[in-house]
Design a protein around this motif. Structure first.
Motif, short mmCIF file in Angstrom:
data_model
loop_
_atom_site.label_atom_id
_atom_site.label_comp_id
_atom_site.label_asym_id
_atom_site.label_seq_id
_atom_site.Cartn_x
_atom_site.Cartn_y
_atom_site.Cartn_z
N GLY A 45 -90.83 106.59 -119.25
CA GLY A 45 -91.18 105.67 -118.19
C GLY A 45 -90.84 104.25 -118.62
O GLY A 45 -91.08 103.88 -119.77
N LEU A 46 -90.25 103.49 -117.71
CA LEU A 46 -89.94 102.09 -117.98
C LEU A 46 -90.69 101.23 -116.98
O LEU A 46 -90.43 101.29 -115.78
CB LEU A 46 -88.43 101.84 -117.86
N ASP A 47 -91.62 100.46 -117.47
CA ASP A 47 -92.44 99.57 -116.65
C ASP A 47 -91.86 98.17 -116.80
O ASP A 47 -91.89 97.59 -117.89
CB ASP A 47 -93.88 99.62 -117.14
N VAL A 48 -91.31 97.63 -115.71
CA VAL A 48 -90.55 96.39 -115.78
C VAL A 48 -91.22 95.30 -114.95
O VAL A 48 -91.54 95.50 -113.78
CB VAL A 48 -89.10 96.61 -115.26
N THR A 49 -91.41 94.14 -115.56
CA THR A 49 -91.86 92.96 -114.85
C THR A 49 -90.60 92.20 -114.41
O THR A 49 -89.69 91.99 -115.21
CB THR A 49 -92.72 92.06 -115.75
N VAL A 50 -90.58 91.81 -113.14
CA VAL A 50 -89.38 91.22 -112.54
C VAL A 50 -89.66 89.80 -112.08
O VAL A 50 -90.74 89.50 -111.56
CB VAL A 50 -88.93 92.07 -111.32
N THR A 51 -88.69 88.91 -112.29
CA THR A 51 -88.73 87.55 -111.78
C THR A 51 -87.37 87.24 -111.16
O THR A 51 -86.36 87.27 -111.85
CB THR A 51 -89.03 86.54 -112.90
N SER A 52 -87.34 86.99 -109.86
CA SER A 52 -86.10 86.62 -109.16
C SER A 52 -84.95 87.60 -109.43
O SER A 52 -83.86 87.22 -109.83
CB SER A 52 -85.65 85.21 -109.54
N ASP A 53 -85.21 88.89 -109.24
CA ASP A 53 -84.21 89.95 -109.43
C ASP A 53 -83.67 90.03 -110.86
O ASP A 53 -82.59 90.56 -111.09
CB ASP A 53 -83.05 89.81 -108.45
N ALA A 54 -84.42 89.49 -111.81
CA ALA A 54 -84.06 89.61 -113.23
C ALA A 54 -85.26 90.16 -113.99
O ALA A 54 -86.41 90.01 -113.57
CB ALA A 54 -83.67 88.25 -113.80
N MET A 55 -84.96 90.82 -115.09
CA MET A 55 -86.03 91.39 -115.90
C MET A 55 -86.74 90.29 -116.69
O MET A 55 -86.11 89.43 -117.29
CB MET A 55 -85.45 92.42 -116.86
N LYS A 56 -88.06 90.35 -116.67
CA LYS A 56 -88.85 89.44 -117.49
C LYS A 56 -89.35 90.18 -118.73
O LYS A 56 -89.34 89.65 -119.83
CB LYS A 56 -90.03 88.90 -116.68
N ASP A 57 -89.77 91.44 -118.55
CA ASP A 57 -90.32 92.23 -119.64
C ASP A 57 -90.13 93.70 -119.31
O ASP A 57 -90.12 94.09 -118.13
CB ASP A 57 -91.81 91.91 -119.79
N ILE A 58 -89.97 94.54 -120.34
CA ILE A 58 -89.84 95.98 -120.15
C ILE A 58 -90.67 96.69 -121.21
O ILE A 58 -90.69 96.30 -122.37
CB ILE A 58 -88.34 96.40 -120.23
N LYS A 59 -91.41 97.70 -120.77
CA LYS A 59 -92.24 98.51 -121.67
C LYS A 59 -91.91 99.98 -121.46
O LYS A 59 -91.93 100.47 -120.32
CB LYS A 59 -93.73 98.28 -121.41
#
Length: 111
Positions: free
Chosen positions: A89-103
């Motif tokens: 599983g990849l939990d991704v925080t997004v800002t303006s259609d770009a990745m901010k963080d991935i876990k």
């Protein structure tokens, strides 16, 4: 016998799959999440377009769901067996259609 020795030492072989598997799984059936997390952080640093991750997930036969403006969730199958699937599983925080963080996490589905 000489031809076999020459061929085995001089014939091209691609060992990348074995190398990657040994690095990520350390002789077990369970993904080493810490190693995979470091690889993800390097491959997809903050600011990477989400479309790049979409391509990676798709290429690895995964899928995305639960996407919002600030969050995305992906699942990539690692191993399938009758009535069971091991997933990353990849939990991704997004800002303006770009990745901010991935876990990354490991889980599975069964019946």
């Amino acid at each position: 016998m000489l031809a076999l020795t020459v061929c085995c030492s001089g014939c091209p072989r691609d060992l990348r799959v074995d190398f990657a598997f040994d690095t990520l799984f350390r002789n077990t059936d369970v993904l080493n999440v810490d190693v995979y997390q470091h690889a993800l952080d390097t491959k997809f640093p903050a600011g990477t377009p989400l479309s790049t991750l979409d391509s990676y997930v798709s290429h690895n036969r995964g899928s995305g769901s639960k996407r919002t403006q600030e969050h995305a969730w992906y699942e990539i199958p690692l191993q399938t067996k009758p009535c069971a699937t091991a997933l990353v599983g990849l939990d991704v925080t997004v800002t303006s259609d770009a990745m901010k963080d991935i876990k990354a996490s490991v889980g599975g589905l069964g019946c």
